[in-house]
Design an enzyme around this catalytic site. Structure first.
Site, PDB file in Angstrom:
ATOM      1  N   ASP A 168       1.232  -7.690   2.206  1.00  0.00           N
ATOM      2  CA  ASP A 168       1.513  -6.141   1.844  1.00  0.00           C
ATOM      3  C   ASP A 168       2.739  -5.854   1.649  1.00  0.00           C
ATOM      4  OD1 ASP A 168       0.951  -3.493   1.646  1.00  0.00           O
ATOM      5  OD2 ASP A 168      -0.646  -3.456   3.346  1.00  0.00           O
ATOM      6  N   SER A 203       3.972   2.256   8.230  1.00  0.00           N
ATOM      7  CA  SER A 203       3.902   1.169   7.231  1.00  0.00           C
ATOM      8  C   SER A 203       5.101   0.925   6.433  1.00  0.00           C
ATOM      9  CB  SER A 203       2.804   1.658   6.345  1.00  0.00           C
ATOM     10  OG  SER A 203       1.474   1.726   7.015  1.00  0.00           O
ATOM     11  N   HIS A 237       0.846  -1.217  -0.212  1.00  0.00           N
ATOM     12  CA  HIS A 237      -0.027  -0.006   0.001  1.00  0.00           C
ATOM     13  C   HIS A 237       0.860   1.296   0.014  1.00  0.00           C
ATOM     14  CE1 HIS A 237       0.092  -0.171   4.440  1.00  0.00           C
ATOM     15  NE2 HIS A 237       0.069   1.075   4.554  1.00  0.00           N
TER      16      HIS A 237
END
Ligand code: ARG
Length: 774
Positions: free
Chosen positions: A223, A652, A87
């Site tokens: 991810d 992230s 992402h």
């Protein structure tokens, strides 16, 4: 035996009332040695403090980068190979995609370096050093200094210090404030701007579970995406060029193939964006009732309109994929946070803290003089801000949240240079605009934007007090009798800002008059100017009052609890958090395991739902159980796992590193039960969701066949289960005691909710570690 443990625990907790929690905190790496190192060793860290952070020698910090300023990445090869979340790389993957080359859907793998794809505008920042500059910034500033003078002096000094640290522009550097203006640190980075896309799995792996699973555990998302950083042949940062060579990091992370067990040490190194842990109950009320509530309402509408058009047409789907994902991310976050604040009684908890603070302040005359009115000042300031706050939220979410309005906003600098008749500045403004205009239209669908405009402007008109709206806008609305479809028809057929051709024509031949007469520009400019000239000044005094009171509140808290080690709120600077692999109980009677497997991916499969499609190749590998060396000791392919590391957005892509300094996985999300985590850390519920590095390797190797990338990496196989040695080592430390227990006893201890227990399950028999915190 249980009783003995409990009584030991009681004594321990009584004697150390202000112990810092090991798992809570986003610590500044340069302070680790002083504040955290002993604690980390107890938890299972085997590295020295210098191996984590050092300015003069290669250390872990050299493997960590700020990825584009919004995520974290880490080097995993000596040739500048970088890994981050899917992402985080999503907008890069999207920018290279089209219905013919749909890398979002199919994934992308560069089979050799010459096939890697450059990304304009993307950069990575690698920390050179950080320093405490509090004394320099606050020199000569006393409680008697006026807030205005204080702010001015601080701003000047921050700028000057950053400038000096940049060594004539060689480095990117800035000073940030910590603890609400009580401390200041300077950060110096090398910024590399040639960052190329190397690999990304299909979205059916990288975004598996989509928005349904987002912010949730259990999770089955792969991810990750990969990039490579390039430098000039002399080692310096340089813009994209064919002659650039792969960056040679001072340190890259070896990769662990070992099993993880509950209680295993884990640290997360990265760039958390923003937390509000010191926010008072007064601030929280505005977050709930104004910010989150509006965000939910406005984004719900916008996402619905986007989705309608994305579902109709592949080109629109690709154009809006990245915008959709980022808008929906904090839409769902706001929903979860508002639910959580209610369920966890967060505001009540804050009020209790504030009552304690007030009692502490009142108990001493001198303290009372400094801190006695801090909380009432905060309350007063918010009471005034509350009246105007919605206008500022809607400006961001509704007005600038409409694409054509955002583009119009970008034209304001040009408008100003045109007005000032400054040819050179006008030229510069045009040059600055061009790449933005290109990027805007690359992913723009006018009919979609027009619908959003009508909806957002309607909400703005209805929800913002009329006396806080500009006359120009209200007149326009009245001209169309409050019919926002008609207003949209008028704006979108008369504004040049909604056509790429017309915008480029305008930039060839810009005119102040034409801009002034453009209806889209008129709307955004009038709302913005109204905000700047009429609304913001009404909040300015309260904001200044709030800044001062917040600063004193944090200073007071630290005085009130002298033994407690405080960590500063996240502010997009490099931080380290440490904790352990850990399961949790989301509700009474339910225990969530600490890892998930490919079996769970298959169990969730739904070919009719794009969020849960499993690619055919992945299914084949699953059916053949062809996991290679990436299976765990039970033969399962672990997909994701959880730890209690303290992270937030911006983390992230951060590496989750074991006690030996090896990469175990990548942090990519938080869990639904702890959506209040940016406001308070709750040890019972707060978990960090990570993709297991073995799933990543499996996808690269077995699924994509990109063995060229695996060869660059250093894989470490310590044998499974790997926790044995570390557990033994931990047992020797005086503060920890390893006790044999039955499964039943262990479960009881866990359920008692005492964090001090760690269950160490080793092949059938259960060990309970009693950890006394200091
Ligand atoms: N919640 C994740 C974060 O904030 C982002 C996940 C992106 N995925 C998505 N389905 N929108 O870091």
């Amino acid at each position: 035996m249980l009783k003995k443990i409990l009584s030991l625990l009681l004594i321990a907790s009584l004697s150390v009332p202000f112990a810092a929690r090991a798992d809570e905190g986003m610590w500044l790496p340069m302070l680790i040695k002083r504040l955290n190192y002993t604690d980390m060793q107890k938890e299972g860290l085997q590295l020295t403090a210098e191996e984590i952070y050092s300015v003069n020698h290669a250390s872990l910090k050299d493997a960590i980068v700020s990825f584009g300023g919004f995520c974290t990445g880490e080097f995993i090869s000596p040739e500048g190979l970088l890994i981050t979340n899917h992402h985080c790389g999503y907008s890069s993957v999207q920018s290279h995609s089209s219905p013919d080359h749909d890398y979002l859907t199919d994934g992308f793998w560069a089979t050799s370096k010459d096939k890697e794809l450059p990304n304009e505008g993307l950069f990575v920042d690698i920390l050179v050093r950080m320093d405490d500059v509090t004394d320099k910034v606050l020199e000569g500033i006393t409680p008697a200094t006026s807030e205005e003078e204080r702010a001015q002096k601080i701003a000047q000094r921050m700028k000057a210090i950053a400038q000096e640290a940049s060594e004539n522009g060689q480095y990117v550097s800035y000073v940030r404030d910590f603890f609400n203006g009580n401390e200041y640190y300077v950060f110096v980075y090398n910024r590399y701007t040639d960052v190329r896309l190397v690999g990304a799995p299909p979205s059916s792996v990288g975004k598996y579970g989509g928005d349904t699973d987002n912010w949730m555990w259990p999770r089955h998302t792969g991810d990750f995406s990969m990039f490579r950083v390039y430098m000039a042949p002399d080692g310096k940062p340089a813009p994209y060029s064919k002659t650039n060579v792969p960056y040679k990091p001072k340190h890259f992370l070896p990769i662990s193939l070992s099993d993880k067990e509950p209680g295993d040490f884990s640290m997360v190194f990265g760039f958390p964006g923003r937390t509000k842990r010191f926010m008072t109950s007064h601030g929280l009320k505005l977050e709930v009732n104004q910010l989150n509530k509006s965000r939910i309402k406005l984004r719900d509408k916008k996402l619905g309109l986007w989705k309608e058009d994305m579902d109709k047409d592949a080109a629109t789907r690709i154009k809006y994929a990245s915008k959709y994902a980022s808008t929906s991310n904090y839409y769902k976050y706001s929903i979860g946070q508002n639910e959580g604040i209610k369920r966890m009684h967060t505001i009540e908890g804050k009020i209790a803290d504030e009552d304690k603070f007030q009692a502490w302040a009142n108990a001493d005359a001198q303290r009372k003089a400094t801190y006695g009115d801090v909380l009432s000042n905060i309350a007063d300031a918010y009471a005034n801000i509350e009246k105007y706050n919605l206008g500022s939220i809607y400006l961001n979410e509704a007005v600038l949240g409409t694409e054509s309005m955002m583009l119009g906003y970008r034209f304001i600098p040009l408008y100003n240079t045109l007005k000032a008749n400054n040819a050179a500045a006008t030229q510069k403004a045009i040059e600055d605009l061009k790449p933005r205009v290109d990027a805007h239209f690359k992913d723009y669908n006018m009919p979609t934007d027009k619908k959003v405009f009508a909806a957002m402007m309607k909400y703005y008109y209805e929800d913002i007090p009329k006396d806080q709206q500009p006359e120009e806008f209200k007149n326009m609305v009245q001209k169309y009798n409050g019919n926002f479809e008609k207003l949209a028809d008028y704006v979108y057929s008369n504004s040049f800002l909604v056509s790429e051709q017309k915008v480029n024509d305008f930039l060839q031949n810009p005119s102040q008059k034409k801009l002034e007469n453009d209806p889209a520009f008129q709307i955004v400019n009038s709302i913005l100017m109204n905000y700047v000239n009429n609304i913001a000044p009404k909040m300015a005094e309260s904001n200044a009052k709030l800044d001062k009171a917040n600063r004193l509140y944090v200073a007071g808290l630290r005085l009130m609890n002298p033994d407690k080690v405080y960590y500063p709120d996240a502010n997009s600077t490099l931080r380290l958090s440490y904790g352990t692999v850990k399961d949790y109980s989301p509700q009474d009677g339910v225990l969530y395991n600490y890892y998930t497997t490919l079996d769970g991916v298959m169990a969730k499969e739904d070919p009719t739902n794009p969020e849960f499609v499993v690619p055919a190749k992945l299914k084949q590998l699953y059916q053949a159980k062809d996991y290679g060396r990436y299976a765990n000791s039970k033969g399962e392919l672990v997909t994701d796992f959880i730890t209690d590391n303290d992270i937030t957005g911006g983390n992230s892509g951060s590496p989750v590193i074991n006690g030996r300094g090896e990469l175990m996985g990548l942090a990519f999300d938080g869990n639904w039960e702890a959506m209040t985590g940016d406001l308070v850390y709750d040890p019972e519920y707060k978990r960090c969701i990570n993709v297991d590095i073995r799933y990543v390797l499996f996808i690269i190797d077995k699924y994509a066949g990109a063995t060229n990338l695996i060869q660059e990496m250093t894989l470490v196989d310590n044998g499974n289960p790997g926790a044995g040695d570390a557990a033994e080592a931990k047992a020797e430390t005086p503060q920890a005691e390893l006790l044999n227990a039955t499964v039943q006893e262990a479960k009881e201890m866990l359920r008692s909710g005492k964090e001090e227990f760690k269950i160490e399950k080793k092949k059938g028999d259960v060990k309970v570690k009693l950890q006394v915190k200091d």
